[in-house]
Design an enzyme around this catalytic site. Structure first.
Site, mmCIF file in Angstrom:
data_model
loop_
_atom_site.group_PDB
_atom_site.id
_atom_site.type_symbol
_atom_site.label_atom_id
_atom_site.label_comp_id
_atom_site.label_asym_id
_atom_site.label_seq_id
_atom_site.Cartn_x
_atom_site.Cartn_y
_atom_site.Cartn_z
ATOM 1 N N CYS A 4 76.915 -30.048 62.837
ATOM 2 C CA CYS A 4 77.480 -28.696 62.767
ATOM 3 C C CYS A 4 77.173 -28.004 64.091
ATOM 4 C CB CYS A 4 76.893 -27.917 61.593
ATOM 5 S SG CYS A 4 77.307 -26.158 61.660
ATOM 6 N N CYS A 7 74.790 -25.034 63.777
ATOM 7 C CA CYS A 7 73.410 -25.458 63.493
ATOM 8 C C CYS A 7 72.761 -25.980 64.774
ATOM 9 C CB CYS A 7 73.379 -26.531 62.404
ATOM 10 S SG CYS A 7 73.606 -25.869 60.731
ATOM 11 N N ASP A 30 80.600 -15.269 72.291
ATOM 12 C CA ASP A 30 81.606 -16.308 72.056
ATOM 13 C C ASP A 30 81.975 -16.958 73.395
ATOM 14 O OD1 ASP A 30 83.808 -16.849 69.545
ATOM 15 O OD2 ASP A 30 84.374 -17.542 71.544
ATOM 16 N N HIS A 46 72.800 -22.916 56.866
ATOM 17 C CA HIS A 46 74.138 -23.484 56.915
ATOM 18 C C HIS A 46 74.877 -23.177 55.618
ATOM 19 C CE1 HIS A 46 77.365 -26.237 58.108
ATOM 20 N NE2 HIS A 46 77.446 -26.484 56.808
ATOM 21 N N THR A 95 87.615 -22.575 62.477
ATOM 22 C CA THR A 95 87.520 -23.852 63.199
ATOM 23 C C THR A 95 86.100 -24.411 63.188
ATOM 24 O OG1 THR A 95 87.152 -22.755 65.331
ATOM 25 C CG2 THR A 95 89.439 -23.269 64.753
ATOM 26 N N HIS A 98 80.680 -23.243 59.705
ATOM 27 C CA HIS A 98 79.359 -22.640 59.464
ATOM 28 C C HIS A 98 79.674 -21.146 59.450
ATOM 29 C CE1 HIS A 98 74.802 -22.426 60.458
ATOM 30 N NE2 HIS A 98 75.213 -21.174 60.316
ATOM 31 N N HIS A 100 80.456 -17.458 59.763
ATOM 32 C CA HIS A 100 80.174 -16.555 60.878
ATOM 33 C C HIS A 100 81.131 -15.375 60.860
ATOM 34 C CE1 HIS A 100 83.161 -19.523 62.212
ATOM 35 N NE2 HIS A 100 83.681 -18.553 62.946
ATOM 36 N N HIS A 102 82.965 -12.588 63.593
ATOM 37 C CA HIS A 102 83.270 -12.213 64.965
ATOM 38 C C HIS A 102 83.094 -10.701 65.065
ATOM 39 C CE1 HIS A 102 85.456 -16.055 65.876
ATOM 40 N NE2 HIS A 102 85.609 -16.035 64.565
HETATM 41 P P1 AMP Z 1 86.463 -19.560 64.047
HETATM 42 O O1 AMP Z 1 87.769 -19.963 64.689
HETATM 43 O O2 AMP Z 1 86.529 -18.310 63.245
HETATM 44 O O3 AMP Z 1 85.843 -20.728 63.271
HETATM 45 O O4 AMP Z 1 85.491 -19.197 65.244
HETATM 46 C C1 AMP Z 1 84.754 -20.121 65.976
HETATM 47 C C2 AMP Z 1 84.399 -19.458 67.272
HETATM 48 O O5 AMP Z 1 83.350 -20.178 67.882
HETATM 49 C C3 AMP Z 1 85.555 -19.413 68.288
HETATM 50 O O6 AMP Z 1 85.825 -18.054 68.646
HETATM 51 C C4 AMP Z 1 85.013 -20.214 69.471
HETATM 52 O O7 AMP Z 1 85.419 -19.708 70.717
HETATM 53 C C5 AMP Z 1 83.516 -20.106 69.269
HETATM 54 N N1 AMP Z 1 82.747 -21.177 69.867
HETATM 55 C C6 AMP Z 1 82.998 -22.506 69.797
HETATM 56 N N2 AMP Z 1 82.038 -23.197 70.456
HETATM 57 C C7 AMP Z 1 81.162 -22.282 70.948
HETATM 58 C C8 AMP Z 1 79.956 -22.354 71.717
HETATM 59 N N3 AMP Z 1 79.449 -23.528 72.121
HETATM 60 N N4 AMP Z 1 79.345 -21.210 72.049
HETATM 61 C C9 AMP Z 1 79.842 -20.018 71.656
HETATM 62 N N5 AMP Z 1 80.956 -19.873 70.916
HETATM 63 C C10 AMP Z 1 81.611 -20.989 70.566
HETATM 64 ZN ZN ZN Z 2 75.759 -25.260 60.305
#
Ligand code: AMP
Ligand code: ZN
Length: 121
Positions: A4, A7, A30, A46, A95, A98, A100, A102
Site C-alpha cells: 500500500c 502505508c 500531494d 490502513h 486510485t 488507503h 484519505h 484531499h
Molecule cells: P485518489 O485519486 O483520491 O486516490 O488520490 C490519490 C492521490 O495521491 C493523488 O492526488 C496523487 O497525486 C497522490 N499521490 C500518489 N503518490 C503520491 C506520493 N508518493 N506522494 C504524495 N502524493 C501522492
Molecule cells: Zn495502507
C-alpha cells in the site's frame, strides 16, 4: 499493509513532504497538486476506502476532520476557504486504496466535476 503506497509513506519507506504528523494521522503535500495548496490527509491505520470503514473508524475519521481544520489554518487557507474531498472506489476516482482526504485551496476552485465522458440519462 503490504504494497500500500500510503502505508509505505507512513513507515517512511517512501518519502513525503510532511505537513503534520501525530500518532494517528499523517498529512503531506500531494505529489501532483490539483490546486496551489493540495494536502493529502490519512489515518495511519490502513482502511482501504470510506466503504471499508466501520465501528471505531468513524470516530477516527471525525478526528481527521479536526486535523483538516487545523491544517487549513496552518496552511493559511482558513480565511479564504478550501475544499475537502474523499474519493471512494473506481467511480469516485480513487486510485490509492488507503482512505484519505484531499485538502485543496489557495485559489478559487472550479465547480465540482461530475460525470466524465458520456452523460448519464
Ligand atoms: P485518489 O485519486 O483520491 O486516490 O488520490 C490519490 C492521490 O495521491 C493523488 O492526488 C496523487 O497525486 C497522490 N499521490 C500518489 N503518490 C503520491 C506520493 N508518493 N506522494 C504524495 N502524493 C501522492
Ligand atoms: Zn495502507
Amino acid at each position: 499493509m503490504e504494497n500500500c503506497l500510503f502505508c509505505k509513506i507512513v513507515s517512511g519507506e517512501i518519502p513525503s513532504r510532511k505537513i503534520y504528523e501525530d500518532d494517528e494521522f499523517l498529512v503531506f503535500h500531494d505529489i501532483q497538486p490539483a490546486a496551489p495548496v493540495h494536502a493529502v490527509m490519512i489515518p495511519k491505520k490502513h482502511i482501504a476506502s470510506m466503504d471499508e470503514a466501520g465501528g471505531e473508524d468513524f470516530a477516527l475519521i471525525g478526528r481527521l476532520h479536526q486535523v483538516a481544520q487545523e491544517t487549513s489554518r496552518k496552511l493559511g487557507l482558513a480565511e479564504t476557504g478550501y475544499r475537502l474531498i474523499n474519493n471512494c472506489g473506481p467511480d469516485g476516482g480513487q486510485t490509492v486504496f488507503h482512505l484519505h482526504y484531499h485538502l485543496l485551496g489557495g485559489a478559487k476552485l472550479g465547480a465540482l466535476t461530475g460525470i466524465s465522458g458520456s452523460h448519464a440519462e
